[in-house]
Design a protein around this motif. Structure first.
Motif, short mmCIF file in Angstrom:
data_model
loop_
_atom_site.label_atom_id
_atom_site.label_comp_id
_atom_site.label_asym_id
_atom_site.label_seq_id
_atom_site.Cartn_x
_atom_site.Cartn_y
_atom_site.Cartn_z
N TRP A 152 83.79 65.71 -42.52
CA TRP A 152 83.54 65.75 -43.96
C TRP A 152 83.45 64.34 -44.52
O TRP A 152 82.59 64.05 -45.35
N THR A 180 70.93 68.72 -38.89
CA THR A 180 70.46 70.11 -38.86
C THR A 180 69.20 70.29 -38.01
O THR A 180 68.71 71.41 -37.91
N VAL A 188 74.67 74.99 -36.05
CA VAL A 188 75.62 74.50 -37.04
C VAL A 188 77.02 74.91 -36.60
O VAL A 188 77.38 76.07 -36.63
N GLU A 216 78.95 71.66 -40.34
CA GLU A 216 79.16 72.32 -41.63
C GLU A 216 79.94 71.43 -42.58
O GLU A 216 79.60 71.31 -43.77
N ASN A 217 80.97 70.76 -42.06
CA ASN A 217 81.77 69.86 -42.90
C ASN A 217 80.99 68.60 -43.26
O ASN A 217 81.17 68.06 -44.36
N ARG A 264 78.86 69.72 -46.10
CA ARG A 264 79.67 69.89 -47.31
C ARG A 264 79.99 68.53 -47.94
O ARG A 264 79.88 68.37 -49.15
#
Length: 94
Positions: free
Chosen positions: A53, A73, A78, A83-84, A87
């Motif tokens: 993240w 991506t 994923v 994903e983090n 985000r």
């Protein structure tokens, strides 16, 4: 008198040398025991989601969020880390 002084110096030197060798032996034994007590394990293959993240958030702060999201991506897969990253890059909280 000089023979006695030389003999005294030889004895003192021998005693000092024996003490030094014994002391080094003790230090070596202590070091061996400390090295033997170290727990060595293989690092986890699991990536820290917070770190992922932070990578995304840093890219966003630097103005490179769009490029980073495009790069992570491209594979079409994923996982939790990607994903983090996404985000963080999009400004969403953890």
């Amino acid at each position: 008198m000089s023979v006695g002084l030389v003999l005294l110096l030889v004895i003192a030197n021998t005693i000092g040398w024996l003490w030094f060798v014994g002391h080094q032996d003790e230090q070596f034994q202590m070091l061996q025991s400390q090295v033997g007590a170290v727990d060595v394990s293989v690092p986890s293959t699991q990536t820290d989601p917070t770190l992922c993240w932070l990578v995304g958030a840093q890219a966003r702060a630097a103005g490179h969020a769009k490029e980073l999201v495009g790069q992570v991506t491209t594979s079409g897969t994923v996982d939790a880390c990607i994903e983090n990253v996404i985000r963080g890059a999009n400004g969403y909280g953890r």
